[in-house]
Design an enzyme around this catalytic site. Sequence first.
Site, PDB file in Angstrom:
ATOM      1  N   CYS A 135      12.538  11.874   6.781  1.00  0.00           N
ATOM      2  CA  CYS A 135      12.470  11.407   8.164  1.00  0.00           C
ATOM      3  C   CYS A 135      13.760  11.674   8.925  1.00  0.00           C
ATOM      4  O   CYS A 135      13.743  11.985  10.115  1.00  0.00           O
ATOM      5  CB  CYS A 135      12.131   9.922   8.206  1.00  0.00           C
ATOM      6  SG  CYS A 135      13.222   8.896   7.202  1.00  0.00           S
ATOM      7  N   GLU A 169      10.447   1.825  10.085  1.00  0.00           N
ATOM      8  CA  GLU A 169      11.333   2.989   9.995  1.00  0.00           C
ATOM      9  C   GLU A 169      10.430   4.197  10.178  1.00  0.00           C
ATOM     10  O   GLU A 169       9.591   4.494   9.331  1.00  0.00           O
ATOM     11  CB  GLU A 169      12.062   3.004   8.641  1.00  0.00           C
ATOM     12  CG  GLU A 169      13.167   4.037   8.567  1.00  0.00           C
ATOM     13  CD  GLU A 169      12.711   5.337   7.959  1.00  0.00           C
ATOM     14  OE1 GLU A 169      12.541   6.316   8.737  1.00  0.00           O
ATOM     15  OE2 GLU A 169      12.513   5.385   6.745  1.00  0.00           O
ATOM     16  N   LYS A 173       0.849  -1.197   0.000  1.00  0.00           N
ATOM     17  CA  LYS A 173       0.000   0.000   0.000  1.00  0.00           C
ATOM     18  C   LYS A 173       0.879   1.239   0.000  1.00  0.00           C
ATOM     19  O   LYS A 173       1.595   1.499   0.964  1.00  0.00           O
ATOM     20  CB  LYS A 173      -0.924   0.050   1.217  1.00  0.00           C
ATOM     21  CG  LYS A 173      -1.972   1.179   1.105  1.00  0.00           C
ATOM     22  CD  LYS A 173      -2.778   1.363   2.371  1.00  0.00           C
ATOM     23  CE  LYS A 173      -2.081   2.302   3.342  1.00  0.00           C
ATOM     24  NZ  LYS A 173      -2.013   3.707   2.839  1.00  0.00           N
ATOM     25  N   GLU A 201       8.316  16.005  15.688  1.00  0.00           N
ATOM     26  CA  GLU A 201       8.965  15.970  14.386  1.00  0.00           C
ATOM     27  C   GLU A 201       8.421  17.121  13.541  1.00  0.00           C
ATOM     28  O   GLU A 201       7.210  17.331  13.475  1.00  0.00           O
ATOM     29  CB  GLU A 201       8.705  14.647  13.674  1.00  0.00           C
ATOM     30  CG  GLU A 201       9.367  14.587  12.306  1.00  0.00           C
ATOM     31  CD  GLU A 201       9.277  13.229  11.642  1.00  0.00           C
ATOM     32  OE1 GLU A 201      10.187  12.901  10.866  1.00  0.00           O
ATOM     33  OE2 GLU A 201       8.308  12.500  11.917  1.00  0.00           O
TER      34      GLU A 201
END
Length: 453
Positions: free
Chosen positions: A260, A226, A153, A357
Amino acid sequence: MTQLRSINPHDGSVVGEVMVSTPQEVAAKVAAARAALSGWRDLGVAGRVAILRYFVKAFSDHAEEFAQLATKEMGMPIAASRDDTLGYFTWYLDNAEKYLAPEVTFEDDQEIHTVYREPAGVVAAIAPWNYPASNFVWVCGQNLIAGNTVVFKHSEETPLCGQLLEKIMAEANLPEGVFSEVYGGKEVGEALIAQDINLVQFTGSTRAGKELYAKAAQKMLKINMELGGSAPGIVFEDADLDEAVGQIYGARFYNSGQSCDALKRLLVHESVYDVLVEKLANKLKTVKVGDPSDPAHDMGPLVAERQVILLESQVADALEKGAQVVVGGKRHGSTGAYYEPTLLVNLKPHMRVWREEVFGPVLPIAKFDTEEKAIRMANDTDYGLGSYVYTKDATRAQQVAAQLQAGMVSINGVSYNKPSNPFGGYKHSGLGREHGHFGFEDVTQIKVVAKSK
């Protein structure tokens, strides 16, 4: 049936639509993957590698089409989209037989013990939107080569990229059921995890990863994740500031800061703080922001309006708590999901831009006076993915790297991103590793066979 629209973040236009996968379609694709598993496994590594090389060739024939589509779907500048390739996949193929080969771990006159790396089984692979080609490779490549079958996906932000990948994979004539795709958002991902699968391979936010982790735990599923990061960059007083400016810019602002492991908190020694801030500000003033399909522009939009809204709230929180804007600090233009490249100073640990983040072109900066304080500040986060150190002192660089709670450390701009290197992090930045022999180990089951001679 529900349609999923792909929206161009540059101007809000509709790029295209795909049909959201129904629960019945998800179940059927997992069942097909289960049926294909034994045949794919029995081909052996060499047989699978030979077939998958056809996919790499087929992708190269569609590379420009894919790059243009990625730029339209998620706003990556066209030059960066063209760099988002299957290079890691080729490395996996070239090295798979070496790393998946049986390994004799004990042998004497009477016995021999051999370790085998067997396929984990049916994999639910879920990828984000920020690197449409690379993320597909990272969650699917080693799984397919190792003998797993994959139901994939892609992000709901890049469904057309996913659709094109499925078309290219079909051109490579993989056996039926070995690779398939489902389309949709969170509900489709949850439906996929609920099926008869053996492994979850996920790249995405820490919030989403924790939710998947809880669901996987109920079924005792192995999960490789991750996740997010808030990578520190530490600039010591002896760093080459002119070189560091370019390296910091790339580490923070590439792909509009939507990486990231991007450098997300810059810590600068007080003796060079003012000089470096000025140099970075001058650099950001030269950045050309605009239509990502135009090669003259350095930076495109964020992937969606919701990302701009989140970024605005994070910056507003910082300003309310004492931060100051040096450059940027607001939307760019009147249309599209654009945000100006931004420097914030007077960063404090209680601000959201430190604790959360930050997935956009904003770089918060704080100062330090001692090495010990710099390390303490760097590690003051729930995340532990990437990190960056700038100093001419090789001994100090090594000592600092050893104390950083992160899975990867870059010294003076040297990239740790190599297909032979493990990619992953400490703490809330994930579980397991991708790439190299580390990645092959995490997508296989390890079996030891001990027998007499």
